[in-house]
Design a protein around this motif. Sequence first.
Motif, PDB file in Angstrom:
ATOM      1  N   ALA A 193       0.874  -1.174   0.000  1.00 47.18           N
ATOM      2  CA  ALA A 193       0.000   0.000   0.000  1.00 47.18           C
ATOM      3  C   ALA A 193       0.910   1.223   0.000  1.00 47.18           C
ATOM      4  O   ALA A 193       1.550   1.540   1.004  1.00 47.18           O
ATOM      5  CB  ALA A 193      -0.925   0.000   1.218  1.00 47.18           C
ATOM      6  N   ILE A 194       0.986   1.910  -1.145  1.00 41.87           N
ATOM      7  CA  ILE A 194       1.982   2.953  -1.379  1.00 41.87           C
ATOM      8  C   ILE A 194       1.294   4.309  -1.441  1.00 41.87           C
ATOM      9  O   ILE A 194       0.212   4.434  -2.027  1.00 41.87           O
ATOM     10  CB  ILE A 194       2.714   2.667  -2.710  1.00 41.87           C
ATOM     11  CG1 ILE A 194       3.295   1.245  -2.662  1.00 41.87           C
ATOM     12  CG2 ILE A 194       3.812   3.684  -2.966  1.00 41.87           C
ATOM     13  CD1 ILE A 194       3.612   0.691  -4.016  1.00 41.87           C
ATOM     14  N   PRO A 195       1.867   5.365  -0.839  1.00 39.22           N
ATOM     15  CA  PRO A 195       1.268   6.703  -0.929  1.00 39.22           C
ATOM     16  C   PRO A 195       0.992   7.093  -2.382  1.00 39.22           C
ATOM     17  O   PRO A 195       1.795   6.823  -3.275  1.00 39.22           O
ATOM     18  CB  PRO A 195       2.335   7.600  -0.282  1.00 39.22           C
ATOM     19  CG  PRO A 195       3.060   6.693   0.661  1.00 39.22           C
ATOM     20  CD  PRO A 195       3.085   5.352   0.008  1.00 39.22           C
ATOM     21  N   GLU A 196      -0.154   7.756  -2.591  1.00 42.73           N
ATOM     22  CA  GLU A 196      -0.599   8.041  -3.951  1.00 42.73           C
ATOM     23  C   GLU A 196       0.336   8.977  -4.716  1.00 42.73           C
ATOM     24  O   GLU A 196       0.314   8.985  -5.947  1.00 42.73           O
ATOM     25  CB  GLU A 196      -2.010   8.628  -3.923  1.00 42.73           C
ATOM     26  CG  GLU A 196      -2.121   9.942  -3.159  1.00 42.73           C
ATOM     27  CD  GLU A 196      -3.552  10.439  -3.140  1.00 42.73           C
ATOM     28  OE1 GLU A 196      -4.271  10.216  -4.128  1.00 42.73           O
ATOM     29  OE2 GLU A 196      -3.958  11.044  -2.133  1.00 42.73           O
ATOM     30  N   ARG A 234      -3.854   5.705  -0.911  1.00 42.71           N
ATOM     31  CA  ARG A 234      -2.799   4.727  -1.163  1.00 42.71           C
ATOM     32  C   ARG A 234      -3.108   3.893  -2.398  1.00 42.71           C
ATOM     33  O   ARG A 234      -4.264   3.599  -2.691  1.00 42.71           O
ATOM     34  CB  ARG A 234      -2.598   3.808   0.049  1.00 42.71           C
ATOM     35  CG  ARG A 234      -2.041   4.563   1.254  1.00 42.71           C
ATOM     36  CD  ARG A 234      -1.646   3.646   2.385  1.00 42.71           C
ATOM     37  NE  ARG A 234      -0.973   4.384   3.443  1.00 42.71           N
ATOM     38  CZ  ARG A 234       0.318   4.607   3.486  1.00 42.71           C
ATOM     39  NH1 ARG A 234       1.094   4.140   2.521  1.00 42.71           N
ATOM     40  NH2 ARG A 234       0.859   5.296   4.471  1.00 42.71           N
TER      41      ARG A 234
END
Length: 325
Positions: A193-196, A234
């Motif tokens: 889950a990666i920051p947008e 995310r």
Amino acid sequence: MPRSLLAVLALLAALPVAAGQLTLSRVEITEWKAVYGQVETRDRVPARARIGGTLVELRVTEGDRVEAGQEIALVEDDKLSFRLRAIDAQLRALDTQLETATTDLDRGAALRERGVITQQRLDQLRTRVAELEGQIESTRAERRVVEQQVAEGAVLSPDTGVVLSVPISLGSVITPGETVAEIGGGGVFLRLAIPERHATTLTEGDEITLGAGSGMDGQTGRLAKVYPQIEGGRVVADVEVDGLDGRFVGRRVPVRLPVGTRAALLVPPDAVLRAGGLDFVAVAGEGGAVRRAVVPGGIVRHDGAEWREILSGLSAGDTVVTGDE
């Protein structure tokens, strides 16, 4: 400038320097983002009850390995047993009626040959036998339906894998379609889950690196899928890693993810000399090598080797002198 610092600089400039030289140029290095990935099974499928009733057998628990089609539980419905007994009684009665009707038909055929009864009466006897045979066949088909319902009381594993959860217990009353166990199969992968803000830098096929504490420090994986929907700020992505330990589904694993590139000046780590609280690099000049104060960054890997990044103090085109004379 304080006299002590001037003295240090003068002393360093007078020190013997190296024979090896390296002309600096800006190189592209990868920017890494430290995130956590979560071990997930590729498929997560519920094993559901096909009929309602009481759970009389439960043959698995969390962590058990199962094969596709393996019976993992048994559901029984007493009403089906009662229906089977009722159908069997009905079949016995119909068989008795058919036996009597067949006897009457045989007798009627003999009487018709002697002209005792009419053809119409003989046809009625034949019709009665055909009706009973049809009723028997219909009742047997109904029995096969109930038998199939009883057989569907066996709860089967939908996939080969590991039992992740068993939300019910032995003796529970369940309804058709209720989950008896959840099966994880198809292997394991890492879900990130990666920051947008990094969404546009992610590309399927990118190489990622597992971080320290993962038990596989330095091993690489491949970004297999980036999901298009952003939730909670995310981006969700899946990473395939060979040999990933799947014993604990949901385990968090540190990951270093490439999120971009930048230009940097790199020198060999041993080219940086620290003295008097300052860092220096020997640079070739017209009058020979001189020590120049620099601000170094961290150690980065480039072309399979370790380098020290220089944040300020050097420029592209400078010739760095390395090694001792």
